[in-house]
Design an enzyme around this catalytic site. Sequence first.
Site, PDB file in Angstrom:
ATOM      1  N   LYS A 200       0.840  -1.203   0.000  1.00  0.00           N
ATOM      2  CA  LYS A 200       0.000   0.000   0.000  1.00  0.00           C
ATOM      3  C   LYS A 200       0.875   1.253   0.000  1.00  0.00           C
ATOM      4  O   LYS A 200       2.087   1.162   0.215  1.00  0.00           O
ATOM      5  CB  LYS A 200      -0.915  -0.023   1.226  1.00  0.00           C
ATOM      6  CG  LYS A 200      -0.197   0.038   2.560  1.00  0.00           C
ATOM      7  CD  LYS A 200      -1.150  -0.259   3.725  1.00  0.00           C
ATOM      8  CE  LYS A 200      -0.395  -0.226   5.043  1.00  0.00           C
ATOM      9  NZ  LYS A 200      -1.234  -0.667   6.178  1.00  0.00           N
TER      10      LYS A 200
ATOM     11  N   ARG B  36     -11.199   0.192  13.828  1.00  0.00           N
ATOM     12  CA  ARG B  36     -10.754   1.002  12.712  1.00  0.00           C
ATOM     13  C   ARG B  36     -11.450   0.526  11.438  1.00  0.00           C
ATOM     14  O   ARG B  36     -12.179   1.258  10.817  1.00  0.00           O
ATOM     15  CB  ARG B  36      -9.232   0.901  12.588  1.00  0.00           C
ATOM     16  CG  ARG B  36      -8.640   1.885  11.625  1.00  0.00           C
ATOM     17  CD  ARG B  36      -7.135   1.765  11.523  1.00  0.00           C
ATOM     18  NE  ARG B  36      -6.728   0.519  10.862  1.00  0.00           N
ATOM     19  CZ  ARG B  36      -5.503   0.284  10.409  1.00  0.00           C
ATOM     20  NH1 ARG B  36      -4.545   1.184  10.554  1.00  0.00           N
ATOM     21  NH2 ARG B  36      -5.205  -0.861   9.830  1.00  0.00           N
TER      22      ARG B  36
ATOM     23  N   TYR C 296      17.229  31.113   6.515  1.00  0.00           N
ATOM     24  CA  TYR C 296      16.089  31.986   6.795  1.00  0.00           C
ATOM     25  C   TYR C 296      16.003  32.303   8.280  1.00  0.00           C
ATOM     26  O   TYR C 296      16.202  31.422   9.121  1.00  0.00           O
ATOM     27  CB  TYR C 296      14.787  31.306   6.384  1.00  0.00           C
ATOM     28  CG  TYR C 296      14.518  31.313   4.913  1.00  0.00           C
ATOM     29  CD1 TYR C 296      14.398  32.511   4.206  1.00  0.00           C
ATOM     30  CD2 TYR C 296      14.359  30.119   4.222  1.00  0.00           C
ATOM     31  CE1 TYR C 296      14.137  32.499   2.841  1.00  0.00           C
ATOM     32  CE2 TYR C 296      14.095  30.103   2.867  1.00  0.00           C
ATOM     33  CZ  TYR C 296      13.988  31.299   2.182  1.00  0.00           C
ATOM     34  OH  TYR C 296      13.726  31.285   0.843  1.00  0.00           O
TER      35      TYR C 296
ATOM     36  N   MET D 123      12.942  25.160   1.316  1.00  0.00           N
ATOM     37  CA  MET D 123      12.167  24.271   0.452  1.00  0.00           C
ATOM     38  C   MET D 123      13.069  23.277  -0.275  1.00  0.00           C
ATOM     39  O   MET D 123      12.743  22.099  -0.418  1.00  0.00           O
ATOM     40  CB  MET D 123      11.371  25.091  -0.572  1.00  0.00           C
ATOM     41  CG  MET D 123      10.403  24.253  -1.377  1.00  0.00           C
ATOM     42  SD  MET D 123       9.517  25.198  -2.624  1.00  0.00           S
ATOM     43  CE  MET D 123       8.534  26.297  -1.629  1.00  0.00           C
TER      44      MET D 123
END
Length: 344
Positions: A33, A128, A242, A290
């Site tokens: 998955k 669940r 930053y 980023m």
Amino acid sequence: MSTAHLTIDLSAVADNWRQLDALTSVETAAVVKADGYGLGSDRVARALADAGARRFFVAAAEEGAKVRDALGPGPEIAVFSGHMEGDSDLIRDHALVPMINSADQLLRQFEALPGAPFGVQLDSGMNRLGMEPGEWAALRDLVLGERPVLVMSHLACADDPEDPMNRYQLETFRQMTDGLTVPRSLSATGGLLLGPEFHFDLTRPGIGLYGGMPFEEAQPVVQLDLPVIQIRDLAPGETAGYGNSWTAERPTRLATVAAGYADGIHRAAGAVREVFAEDTPCHIVGRVSMDLITVDVTDLGHDPAVLSLLGPAQGVDQLADAIGTIGYEVLTGLGQRYGRSYIG
Ligand SMILES: *Cc1c(COP(=O)(O)O)cnc(C)c1O
């Protein structure tokens, strides 16, 4: 090379499957998955099929379609989320086997795909997915008349062998299924390691295949190398990144490395992480951008061409511990921008 590079060792995935398979005397499936825990469900599933896996599990029908395209006809591909509205065509066209979770799903299956193979997921206490004991008692004869291929349930606490929940769920699952002639499955990686009582007819490991805990003997599967783009010297008092959040306290050699939060290196974890030049840890300093991080390489004594975030010196679970998560999230959080190569 200006993007980070992820190397995925498919022979290690296959070996991990064989090792887990050898721990039981029953069939071993493979859970692929979330795109094979982030590593590429097509490549991973093919490697596992070559190793001998005949049954695969995915979370959603869309994932199953991709795995079917990779494997071709033959291997069974089962879907944990069952038969959701709108899934009938995908399930039929890709010959998927939904693990039915409720009376609604059962009705949908019988109406849309009468006679098609299906399994049943039972809830043994995790609350669940799956039918609860009362619902199962009411539907059981109807379901059994249609010959499900599997009845399964899932353990909530199997990563901790001492947790009393394991035995409670085992007993509940047995009460719900003892005496049936249908194949049964209870355990993922953690449950498989709890011993034979938990194996039933089929185990369903996922994380262990990909080198993650709780399968301690797993072979590592991923290596993540980050290219160094630039190296500079800072005098004490200079800052980096930053927000000027880091200040050099000594003459510092700083490497700017091509990977950032867009690649899965989360900002929240910035301060604690280390990357490695071979075996030598180097601290990430300043904020994660980023596309870039900055790393203190002063003590290395040479300028590295790449630094590794994941590799022999720092595995998936060590990184997970460092940033306060689990190996599963490290793997599935790997960025899509990485160059990827498969070995083995
Ligand atoms: C994810 C999952 C698995 C595989 O679990 P691992 O802990 O990765 O081995 C097995 N069964 C179900 C129902 C799952 O959701």
